[in-house]
Enzyme design. Structure first.
Site, PDB file in Angstrom:
ATOM      1  N   GLU A 117      -8.858  -0.368 -10.403  1.00  0.00           N
ATOM      2  CA  GLU A 117      -7.422  -0.161 -10.539  1.00  0.00           C
ATOM      3  C   GLU A 117      -6.682  -1.410 -10.102  1.00  0.00           C
ATOM      4  OE1 GLU A 117      -5.784   3.059  -8.148  1.00  0.00           O
ATOM      5  OE2 GLU A 117      -3.891   2.912  -9.227  1.00  0.00           O
ATOM      6  N   GLU A 177       0.179  -3.365   2.248  1.00  0.00           N
ATOM      7  CA  GLU A 177      -0.302  -3.408   3.638  1.00  0.00           C
ATOM      8  C   GLU A 177      -1.783  -3.034   3.691  1.00  0.00           C
ATOM      9  OE1 GLU A 177       2.598  -1.834   2.706  1.00  0.00           O
ATOM     10  OE2 GLU A 177       3.797  -3.525   3.369  1.00  0.00           O
ATOM     11  N   GLN A 208      -4.812  10.268 -12.741  1.00  0.00           N
ATOM     12  CA  GLN A 208      -5.578  10.084 -11.505  1.00  0.00           C
ATOM     13  C   GLN A 208      -5.078  11.041 -10.423  1.00  0.00           C
ATOM     14  OE1 GLN A 208      -4.645   6.360  -9.631  1.00  0.00           O
ATOM     15  NE2 GLN A 208      -6.596   6.210  -8.580  1.00  0.00           N
ATOM     16  N   SER A 221      -3.926  10.854  -4.738  1.00  0.00           N
ATOM     17  CA  SER A 221      -3.004  10.973  -3.602  1.00  0.00           C
ATOM     18  C   SER A 221      -2.528  12.395  -3.389  1.00  0.00           C
ATOM     19  CB  SER A 221      -1.780  10.092  -3.840  1.00  0.00           C
ATOM     20  OG  SER A 221      -2.160   8.785  -4.101  1.00  0.00           O
TER      21      SER A 221
HETATM   22  C1  LIG Z   1       4.882   4.310  -9.033  1.00  0.00           C
HETATM   23  C2  LIG Z   1       3.726   4.973  -8.363  1.00  0.00           C
HETATM   24  C3  LIG Z   1       2.703   5.533  -9.118  1.00  0.00           C
HETATM   25  C4  LIG Z   1       1.626   6.157  -8.510  1.00  0.00           C
HETATM   26  N1  LIG Z   1       0.664   6.726  -9.286  1.00  0.00           N
HETATM   27  C5  LIG Z   1      -0.364   7.399  -8.703  1.00  0.00           C
HETATM   28  C6  LIG Z   1      -1.325   8.104  -9.487  1.00  0.00           C
HETATM   29  O1  LIG Z   1      -1.256   8.105 -10.716  1.00  0.00           O
HETATM   30  N2  LIG Z   1      -2.300   8.792  -8.865  1.00  0.00           N
HETATM   31  C7  LIG Z   1      -2.419   8.820  -7.516  1.00  0.00           C
HETATM   32  O2  LIG Z   1      -3.331   9.431  -7.010  1.00  0.00           O
HETATM   33  N3  LIG Z   1      -1.517   8.184  -6.721  1.00  0.00           N
HETATM   34  C8  LIG Z   1      -0.487   7.473  -7.286  1.00  0.00           C
HETATM   35  N4  LIG Z   1       0.448   6.842  -6.493  1.00  0.00           N
HETATM   36  C9  LIG Z   1       0.397   7.017  -5.035  1.00  0.00           C
HETATM   37  C10 LIG Z   1       0.042   5.786  -4.213  1.00  0.00           C
HETATM   38  O3  LIG Z   1      -1.294   5.471  -4.342  1.00  0.00           O
HETATM   39  C11 LIG Z   1       0.438   6.097  -2.753  1.00  0.00           C
HETATM   40  O4  LIG Z   1       1.824   6.251  -2.708  1.00  0.00           O
HETATM   41  C12 LIG Z   1       0.040   4.997  -1.816  1.00  0.00           C
HETATM   42  O5  LIG Z   1      -1.340   4.964  -1.665  1.00  0.00           O
HETATM   43  C13 LIG Z   1       0.694   5.112  -0.433  1.00  0.00           C
HETATM   44  O6  LIG Z   1       0.559   6.375   0.129  1.00  0.00           O
HETATM   45  P1  LIG Z   1       1.823   7.124   0.750  1.00  0.00           P
HETATM   46  O7  LIG Z   1       2.853   7.180  -0.293  1.00  0.00           O
HETATM   47  O8  LIG Z   1       1.355   8.399   1.316  1.00  0.00           O
HETATM   48  O9  LIG Z   1       2.345   6.171   1.899  1.00  0.00           O
HETATM   49  P2  LIG Z   1       1.815   6.117   3.398  1.00  0.00           P
HETATM   50  O10 LIG Z   1       0.358   6.041   3.392  1.00  0.00           O
HETATM   51  O11 LIG Z   1       2.456   7.191   4.168  1.00  0.00           O
HETATM   52  O12 LIG Z   1       2.374   4.710   3.867  1.00  0.00           O
HETATM   53  C14 LIG Z   1       3.660   4.510   4.404  1.00  0.00           C
HETATM   54  C15 LIG Z   1       3.758   3.047   4.801  1.00  0.00           C
HETATM   55  O13 LIG Z   1       2.844   2.772   5.848  1.00  0.00           O
HETATM   56  C16 LIG Z   1       1.994   1.703   5.516  1.00  0.00           C
HETATM   57  N5  LIG Z   1       0.673   1.894   6.120  1.00  0.00           N
HETATM   58  C17 LIG Z   1      -0.093   3.007   6.063  1.00  0.00           C
HETATM   59  N6  LIG Z   1      -1.233   2.807   6.723  1.00  0.00           N
HETATM   60  C18 LIG Z   1      -1.207   1.557   7.214  1.00  0.00           C
HETATM   61  C19 LIG Z   1      -2.110   0.753   7.980  1.00  0.00           C
HETATM   62  N7  LIG Z   1      -3.288   1.220   8.371  1.00  0.00           N
HETATM   63  N8  LIG Z   1      -1.755  -0.516   8.273  1.00  0.00           N
HETATM   64  C20 LIG Z   1      -0.556  -1.013   7.868  1.00  0.00           C
HETATM   65  N9  LIG Z   1       0.329  -0.295   7.146  1.00  0.00           N
HETATM   66  C21 LIG Z   1       0.012   0.973   6.823  1.00  0.00           C
HETATM   67  C22 LIG Z   1       1.939   1.730   4.014  1.00  0.00           C
HETATM   68  O14 LIG Z   1       1.561   0.478   3.486  1.00  0.00           O
HETATM   69  C23 LIG Z   1       3.365   2.095   3.671  1.00  0.00           C
HETATM   70  O15 LIG Z   1       4.168   0.975   3.694  1.00  0.00           O
HETATM   71  C24 LIG Z   1       1.550   6.206  -7.099  1.00  0.00           C
HETATM   72  C25 LIG Z   1       2.575   5.635  -6.333  1.00  0.00           C
HETATM   73  C26 LIG Z   1       3.660   5.032  -6.945  1.00  0.00           C
HETATM   74  C27 LIG Z   1       4.740   4.440  -6.093  1.00  0.00           C
END
Ligand SMILES: Cc1cc2nc3c(=O)[nH]c(=O)nc-3n(C[C@H](O)[C@H](O)[C@H](O)COP(=O)(O)OP(=O)(O)OC[C@H]3O[C@@H](n4cnc5c(N)ncnc54)[C@H](O)[C@@H]3O)c2cc1C
Lengths: 397, 371
Positions: free
Chosen positions: A234, A367, A116, A119
């Site tokens: 998902e 969140e 996928q 991100s």
């Molecule tokens: C083990 C693992 C596997 C993954 N596999 C895939 C994959 O195969 N393909 C893919 O595309 N992605 C994948 N991901 C990515 C995952 O979808 C993202 O990490 C996730 O969506 C969060 O984005 P970020 O890491 O940029 O965190 P951020 O968006 O920067 O968030 C940081 C913190 O802020 C909080 N936050 C952000 N916005 C808000 C809001 N509006 N209100 C309250 N809280 C908020 C979040 O909940 C988090 O705690 C994977 C992640 C992990 C950990």
């Protein structure tokens, strides 16, 4: 008129006939799986001709059990979680006949593993902010950008990809959804090591990747809608399928409790029983949800399920370490590996504790899921959004 | 009754500054991460700088015996800073626990410990609660035999202090680590890696008899000082997460501006403030030899053990995907916090002990039933 039992009986007969005609032991593994797909016994709730028989999804577990009993090969479901759980239902909802012909069977048999590409470093929770560009070039698209946290990219032949096709419109309106060939020379996959020691996910760099327009899923500019279908599936996939009592993490902790009478203490017991009850509540909620969703695409309800699953996995794995004491402080193996699958139950308690932390981040953070429940299920007013109506290219980076 | 001072004195703040400067200068998180792949090269020079150059190995040893003659208040500051940096040095295991076990024994070993020339470890599992069972080793004519599992600080130590139950009571033997078999254990927290130790007629010297009180006091001090380490861990998690969420933008905003997250961080702040108060109280009570000291330690150990875990779990979650990576240091704190939660008595055991001390028994009968 068919009663439910008639349908189930007829299905059971079909399985019997199939097994009689295809010896699960002597038939080549892939040939067997292809034949099972063609017979509609892959996922019975899919349409006829697409690996299914148009039956209620509740009938699938029995079919799987029959095949397992007969010693039939499975399609390595845990290696192709994204293909089976996310790409397939999205294809079913938005794919053209040609796309379904091309992709569904090798997806189900596991001949093609999917990942996928959603991100990005700047687009996680705010997935609609993806900046990876897809530019039209005749009957192809040329894609440039960077994805991150891509699980299984190292094993995948295909990917579902969300890319920006129009930066002049607000962010949600300028996205398009593609099926991307991971063997394209413009794809570079770099492992990213995780807190468990493994490199389960990756960074993926896309440079001049060419995707034929025939691999676009949904209309140009409709990528956000299609991506949401994927995400709803998902969250449901991560939230779990039909399960007996004490499956998964609660089963592990219950076993550890039974095996360690010397380590029992009232405080730990109180927590164990609380989490045991919550696990049952979650299991039965899942059962209800599956019964409700017997047909059609899941909505935002799956978010609630995934929230519970993550919370329980984390609290149970934490409790497991605490009740194991000294033994809980040992770690099975820090060696850097690129695993094929997430092996929660095969690894040690420390791995479970650490890996479960990802459950509330992957597939949308807890969140964000709480926001979804609050806004889309409960209808509470949304957070003020400063970027909704601004053309993407004018947004501050 | 005069209240114990729970604030930091100027002298304590100076000490903190000194330790923090050294750690900022000499310890990069990447060096701690490398320990998970078996590269422990950072440990010796860092420990030498702290133990000898800053002279902190002898903090708790009276000046008359070659030490600094400071108290648990100062040792707690050092633990806080070491926790804040997940520093991989044996201060807690050697300069606190092992040192207290032999302090005042008049042995040459004490002066060596004070000088940082010798590093020691008490031979008990890291999970041993202050009132918990001790491993059973036997000494025959000064030769010790037996096994102790999951010992902290032994990989950095030259001398093992082994409690042995003898006919005239508990004794402590000093055994050169070189005379034992040390099997390093792949540990959840590799910044304080555990090891199993086997003694097979290992030659030792009896350094203390009638040592039961010393061993229990050492373990209690370990629990009390660990609480300050846990406060350090929690403070780093709070500060690091606040800093990150100020910078990180999603949805066109600073993520830290979302009220749901602001409340989470504000809650964590409340927890860290409470943790600081109880850890300070435990240190101050220990320093003053206050009659409430055992209660203070049980409160601090119970509260801070969970606080550090909560803080590290929140930090990881609020960092999103980057928090799950090997490169980002947040996992070092999670692994340290989860391990520390089980060290010197799990919060559940601490509360059980506390229930006895404050007369809140579990059972329905008068005595002995409290759980
Ligand atoms: C083990 C693992 C596997 C993954 N596999 C895939 C994959 O195969 N393909 C893919 O595309 N992605 C994948 N991901 C990515 C995952 O979808 C993202 O990490 C996730 O969506 C969060 O984005 P970020 O890491 O940029 O965190 P951020 O968006 O920067 O968030 C940081 C913190 O802020 C909080 N936050 C952000 N916005 C808000 C809001 N509006 N209100 C309250 N809280 C908020 C979040 O909940 C988090 O705690 C994977 C992640 C992990 C950990």
């Amino acid at each position: 008129m068919n009663t439910e039992t008639d349908v189930a009986d007829k299905l059971s007969e079909q399985v019997t006939t199939f097994l009689a005609e295809h010896d699960p032991v002597t038939t080549d593994r892939i040939e067997f799986l292809r034949a099972r797909f063609d017979a509609g016994l892959a996922w019975v709730h899919f349409p006829v001709g697409r690996g299914g028989l148009g039956l209620p999804p509740g009938l699938q577990p029995e079919v799987d059990a029959r095949f397992a009993e007969a010693g039939a090969p499975d399609n390595h479901p845990r290696i192709n979680v994204i293909g089976l759980g996310m790409a397939a239902p999205t294809l079913m909802a938005y794919g053209t006949e040609e796309q379904l012909d091309t992709f569904l069977r090798p997806l189900w048999t596991g001949e093609q593993i999917w990942c996928q590409l959603f991100s990005e470093p700047g687009a996680g929770s705010d997935l609609a902010a993806v900046a990876t560009r897809a530019v039209r070039d005749g009957d192809h698209w040329v894609v440039d950008g960077q994805k991150v946290w891509t699980s299984s990219a190292q094993n995948a032949q295909l990917a579902i990809l969300l890319a920006r096709t129009d930066p002049d419109v607000p962010k949600h309106a300028g996205l398009t959804y593609f099926v991307c060939d991971m063997t394209d020379p413009g794809i570079e996959v770099r492992p990213l090591r995780q807190i468990t020691g493994e490199a389960e996910f990756n960074e993926v760099f896309l440079t001049g990747v060419r995707i034929p327009d025939s691999q676009r899923l949904g209309a140009v500019g409709e990528g956000w809608k299609v991506a949401n279908a994927t995400l709803n599936n998902e969250r449901l996939a991560i939230g779990g399928g039909p399960v007996p009592r004490e499956s998964g993490m609660v089963g592990v902790v219950a076993a550890a409790w039974r095996a360690n009478p010397g380590r029992r203490r009232p405080d730990l017991h109180g927590r164990l029983m609380e989490l045991w009850v919550e696990s049952e509540a979650a299991r039965l909620t899942g059962q209800r949800l599956r019964q409700k969703l017997a047909v059609g695409q899941p909505g935002p309800e799956g978010a609630a399920m995934k929230l519970t699953f993550a919370r329980l996995a984390q609290r149970l794995s934490g409790l497991e370490l605490e009740l194991l004491g000294e033994e809980g402080l040992r770690y099975d193996d820090w060696t850097l590996r690129r695993p094929l699958e997430v092996d929660f139950l095969g690894r040690g308690p420390g791995y479970r504790y650490l890996r479960a932390k990802g459950n509330s981040i992957e597939g949308g953070t807890s969140e964000i899921l709480l926001n979804i429940v609050a806004e889309r299920v409960l209808g509470l007013p949304p957070e003020p959004r400063v970027d909704r109506d601004v053309p993407f290219k004018e947004l501050a980076k | 009754m005069t209240e114990l001072n729970l604030l930091y004195t100027d002298v304590e703040d100076d000490l903190r500054r000194t330790v923090r400067d050294l750690l900022e200068d000499r310890l990069d998180p990447s060096a701690v991460i490398a320990m998970y792949d078996g590269d422990r090269t950072v440990v010796d020079p860092l420990w030498k700088a702290i133990a000898q150059d800053l002279g902190l190995a002898g903090l708790l040893i009276p000046e008359a015996e070659g030490g600094v003659g400071a108290s648990a208040r100062e040792a707690a500051i050092v633990c806080e800073e070491l926790g804040r940096a997940v520093a991989p040095v044996p201060f807690l295991t050697s300069a606190v626990v092992a040192t207290i076990a032999v302090a005042g024994s008049g042995q040459e070993l004490v002066a060596d410990l004070a000088a940082g020339a010798t590093t020691a470890a008490l031979a008990v599992p890291f999970t041993t609660a202050p009132e918990g069972p001790l491993p059973a080793l036997v000494a025959t004519n000064g030769a010790l035999t037996g096994t102790v599992s999951s010992v902290a600080g032994v990989l950095e130590a030259d001398v093992l202090l082994v409690p042995v139950e003898e006919s005239d009571g508990l004794a402590i033997y000093a055994v050169p680590v070189a005379g034992t078999t040390v099997q390093a254990v792949a540990s959840l927290d590799m910044s304080r890696q555990l090891a199993d130790v086997t003694l097979d007629a290992a030659p030792g010297t009896r350094v203390r008899s009638d040592a039961a009180n010393s061993v229990r006091a050492a373990l209690r001090a370990g629990a009390a000082m660990l609480a300050s380490e846990q406060v350090g861990v929690a403070s780093w998690c709070l500060a690091g997460t606040v800093g990150y969420l100020r910078e990180r933008r999603q949805f066109g905003r600073q993520v830290g501006g979302f009220q749901a997250l602001k409340h989470r961080l504000a809650d964590l702040y409340v927890g860290v403030e409470s943790g600081t108060a109880v850890a300070r109280y435990a240190a101050a009570a220990l320093a003053a030899d206050d009659s409430d000291s055992q209660v203070a330690t049980a409160i601090a150990a119970s509260y801070c053990g969970n606080l550090a875990v909560t803080a590290a779990e929140e930090a990881l979650q609020l960092h999103g995907g980057i928090g799950m990576t090997w490169e980002h240091p947040v996992h070092l704190y999670l692994k340290r916090a989860k391990t520390d939660q089980l060290a010197f008595g799990h919060p559940g055991e601490q509360r059980r002990r506390l229930a006895d001390l404050v007369d809140l028994p579990f059972g329905s009968t008068e005595a002995g039933e409290s759980q």
